[in-house]
Scaffold this active site. Structure first.
Site, PDB file in Angstrom:
ATOM      1  CG  ASP A 121      -2.041   1.110   1.278  1.00 26.72           C
ATOM      2  OD1 ASP A 121      -2.844   0.941   0.439  1.00 26.72           O
ATOM      3  OD2 ASP A 121      -1.811   1.954   2.295  1.00 26.72           O
ATOM      4  CG  HIS A 318      -5.573  -2.900  -0.480  1.00 21.18           C
ATOM      5  ND1 HIS A 318      -4.996  -2.463  -1.656  1.00 21.18           N
ATOM      6  CD2 HIS A 318      -5.158  -2.100   0.525  1.00 21.18           C
ATOM      7  CE1 HIS A 318      -4.059  -1.515  -1.222  1.00 21.18           C
ATOM      8  NE2 HIS A 318      -4.231  -1.202  -0.056  1.00 21.18           N
TER       9      HIS A 318
END
Length: 341
Positions: A121, A318
């Protein structure tokens, strides 16, 4: 001839590092006075693991012991603004140049000359800029979830403001100090559970549901969060994550988003720069980042000319190192053994 980065068998009780079975918590002081909490495990070649939003070193809890058992010295800091690290008040203190300097400072403070840097991320962006600015320290870079896109292009705030029509993209929603904090901090545990669920493959809203990356007029992000906890997130995991943000609040973490336009100018000398070190990319096939940034992935032959492996993990969202810890660790260790010292 240079040899592959195959780790030696770790010796018991090695001075200055944690054994494969026992994580060690430290505090590192950077040259600009920032205290960084780091967790390390194992001995051997260093692998620096950088987390994203809204996480902490704990997001690497599965990889720390696995990399240690494979013969590596795995090190996971709380990025400044998170967990038990310092949280400066100035938004500019969260720019990528400062965070890359933190990465290099951790390596040196722990007595290593170099490391492989791996980020997820926002940590992927930090890892990429760390490799660009400190090539003598970071000999290879692994990127999880967010592919590398060289600095440059339009101002980020302009790009995000133009997305979504009458809906507001979450990055724009995070920009005004205090606004997102007013949503997140009254119920930290509930908000985190919803945010994690919104981006997890097993709980994310379907394609016909309102997109949880956007805020409707007069609404909040939480309005679109699923009510189901993802399978990878135990109650104990959620308790740990919530306790950290209940103690610190969200401002330090959100300031990374608020520093983006400063990065746009601060990194202008690197506009268009490729990363020349060996690289790895791992993404989740169900993660919006891999579709929104498909052009960045397609450009890897130019932007990551030394890319040695790329994998999109099926049925993964994610949070891939937590959703698919075994697969991620397998890909990481296989890649690490191919690297040159």
């Amino acid at each position: 001839m240079r040899q592959p980065l195959v780790p030696p068998v770790p010796s018991a009780g090695s001075a200055g590092s944690a054994s494969a079975g026992e994580p060690l918590h430290r505090t590192v002081l950077t040259p600009d006075g920032v205290r960084l909490h780091v967790v390390e495990q194992g001995s051997g070649p260093m692998v620096l693991l950088l987390h994203g939003f809204p996480e902490s070193w704990y997001s690497w809890r599965h990889q720390l012991p696995a990399l240690a058992a494979a013969g590596y010295r795995a090190v996971a800091p709380d990025i400044r603004g998170y967990g038990r690290s310092s949280a400066p008040s100035d938004v500019r203190a969260y720019g990528l140049r400062a965070l890359a300097a933190d990465s290099a400072a951790v390596v040196r403070a722990l007595g290593a000359e170099s490391a492989v840097v791996v980020g997820h991320d926002w940590g992927a962006n930090i890892a990429a800029v760390s490799a660009l600015l400190h090539p003598g320290v970071f000999r290879a870079v692994g990127l999880l979830s967010v592919p590398y896109a060289p600095p440059g292009g339009p101002r980020p705030s302009d790009v995000f403001a133009a997305m979504g029509g009458d809906q507001e993209f979450y990055v724009s929603y995070f920009q005004r100090p205090g606004r997102a904090e007013a949503e997140t901090e009254p119920d930290v545990r509930g908000w985190l559970a919803g945010f994690y669920a919104a981006l997890s493959a097993d709980t994310m809203p379907g394609p016909d549901a309102p997109d949880p990356h956007f805020v409707g007029p007069g609404g909040t992000l939480r309005d679109r969060f699923p009510a189901t906890r993802p399978g990878w997130l135990t109650e104990a995991d959620l308790d740990h994550c919530a306790a950290e943000f209940e103690r610190t609040g969200f401002t330090g973490a959100l300031n990374r988003y608020r520093a983006m336009d400063h990065d746009w100018s601060d990194l202008a000398p690197l506009n268009g720069a490729p990363i020349l070190q060996p690289a790895l990319f791992l993404g989740g096939a169900e993660d919006a980042s891999t579709t929104w940034l498909a052009d960045a992935i397609a450009a890897f032959p130019t932007t990551l000319p030394a890319l040695t492996a790329t994998h999109l993990l099926p049925s993964t969202g994610h949070w891939l190192q937590q959703e698919r810890p075994t697969e991620v660790t397998t890909h990481l260790t296989k890649w690490l053994t191919t690297l040159d010292v």
